[in-house]
Write a protein that holds these residues in place. Structure first.
Motif, PDB file in Angstrom:
ATOM      1  N   PHE A  16      -1.588   2.368  66.901  1.00 56.28           N
ATOM      2  CA  PHE A  16      -1.581   1.810  68.604  1.00 56.28           C
ATOM      3  C   PHE A  16      -2.614   0.621  68.691  1.00 56.28           C
ATOM      4  O   PHE A  16      -2.402  -0.322  69.527  1.00 56.28           O
ATOM      5  N   GLY A  20      -1.808  -3.124  69.714  1.00 53.63           N
ATOM      6  CA  GLY A  20      -2.402  -3.667  70.831  1.00 53.63           C
ATOM      7  C   GLY A  20      -2.989  -5.072  70.744  1.00 53.63           C
ATOM      8  O   GLY A  20      -2.878  -6.117  71.193  1.00 53.63           O
ATOM      9  N   LYS A  23      -0.901  -8.052  70.081  1.00 57.40           N
ATOM     10  CA  LYS A  23      -0.444  -8.891  71.324  1.00 57.40           C
ATOM     11  C   LYS A  23      -1.504  -9.764  71.725  1.00 57.40           C
ATOM     12  O   LYS A  23      -0.963 -10.903  72.371  1.00 57.40           O
ATOM     13  N   VAL A  54       0.643  -4.495  78.333  1.00 60.72           N
ATOM     14  CA  VAL A  54       1.192  -3.323  77.402  1.00 60.72           C
ATOM     15  C   VAL A  54       0.191  -3.453  76.000  1.00 60.72           C
ATOM     16  O   VAL A  54      -0.060  -2.293  75.355  1.00 60.72           O
ATOM     17  N   GLU A  58      -1.735   0.013  74.984  1.00 59.17           N
ATOM     18  CA  GLU A  58      -1.766   0.534  73.632  1.00 59.17           C
ATOM     19  C   GLU A  58      -3.235   0.680  73.186  1.00 59.17           C
ATOM     20  O   GLU A  58      -3.636   1.653  72.250  1.00 59.17           O
ATOM     21  N   GLY A  62      -4.622   4.467  72.451  1.00 63.05           N
ATOM     22  CA  GLY A  62      -5.058   4.627  70.996  1.00 63.05           C
ATOM     23  C   GLY A  62      -6.327   5.031  70.875  1.00 63.05           C
ATOM     24  O   GLY A  62      -6.385   6.083  70.104  1.00 63.05           O
ATOM     25  N   ILE A  78      -0.079   7.027  76.409  1.00 65.30           N
ATOM     26  CA  ILE A  78       0.795   6.025  75.588  1.00 65.30           C
ATOM     27  C   ILE A  78       2.242   6.629  75.255  1.00 65.30           C
ATOM     28  O   ILE A  78       3.159   5.946  74.805  1.00 65.30           O
ATOM     29  N   VAL A  81       4.907   3.942  76.491  1.00 64.61           N
ATOM     30  CA  VAL A  81       5.126   2.726  75.635  1.00 64.61           C
ATOM     31  C   VAL A  81       5.850   3.563  74.479  1.00 64.61           C
ATOM     32  O   VAL A  81       6.767   2.650  73.877  1.00 64.61           O
ATOM     33  N   MET A  82       5.644   4.417  74.153  1.00 60.50           N
ATOM     34  CA  MET A  82       6.107   5.299  73.061  1.00 60.50           C
ATOM     35  C   MET A  82       7.748   5.461  73.207  1.00 60.50           C
ATOM     36  O   MET A  82       8.731   5.110  72.132  1.00 60.50           O
ATOM     37  N   SER A 100       9.071   5.295  64.559  1.00 61.54           N
ATOM     38  CA  SER A 100       9.059   5.654  65.694  1.00 61.54           C
ATOM     39  C   SER A 100       9.141   6.966  66.153  1.00 61.54           C
ATOM     40  O   SER A 100       8.633   7.425  67.161  1.00 61.54           O
ATOM     41  N   ASN A 107       3.296  12.283  69.310  1.00 66.80           N
ATOM     42  CA  ASN A 107       2.742  12.412  70.609  1.00 66.80           C
ATOM     43  C   ASN A 107       3.240  13.548  71.508  1.00 66.80           C
ATOM     44  O   ASN A 107       2.489  14.100  72.245  1.00 66.80           O
TER      45      ASN A 107
END
Length: 125
Positions: A16, A20, A23, A54, A58, A62, A78, A81-82, A100, A107
């Motif tokens: 993550f 991130g 991005k 986002v 992340e 993370g 998280i 987002v997950m 995923s 998670n």
């Protein structure tokens, strides 16, 4: 079990953090998009704040997820987002579920494992 949990948490957190950072710095190439995906990403890009937000979630999630003391908070940060990743993969890219879904299970495992930390939030007082 403590070592296995740490290894999963470390890998989860690093994935993550990497996502991130991507991005912000765009160092991983994006796969070819279907027309539907291109339309969605074009709409998301028009909202200038959503991708950095986002990415920040992340990165922070993370980092929190890696350390045992903050793992409960990281797992909650998280989780939205997950869930978005799993929904996107199940809708547009089913091959992405191979990564995923195990991440979502990790998670959820950490949330359940840290449930005593959340218990006071659900008390009636």
């Amino acid at each position: 079990m403590k070592i296995i949990k740490f290894i999963f948490s470390l890998l989860f957190g690093l994935m993550f953090i990497n996502a991130g950072l991507n991005k912000f710095f765009n160092y991983m190439p994006m796969p070819a998009l279907t027309p539907e995906q291109a339309e969605i990403f074009a709409a998301i890009e028009r909202l200038k704040w959503i991708i950095p937000l986002v990415g920040l979630v992340e990165i922070v999630g993370g980092i929190l997820f890696i350390f045992p003391r903050t793992r409960a908070l990281g797992s909650v940060v998280i989780l939205p987002v997950m869930i978005g990743i799993v929904v996107h993969n199940s809708t547009f890219e089913p091959s992405g579920l191979a990564i995923s879904l195990p991440l979502l299970l990790i998670n959820i495992w950490m949330i359940i494992d840290n449930r005593t930390k959340f218990r006071h939030l659900l008390d009636k007082n």
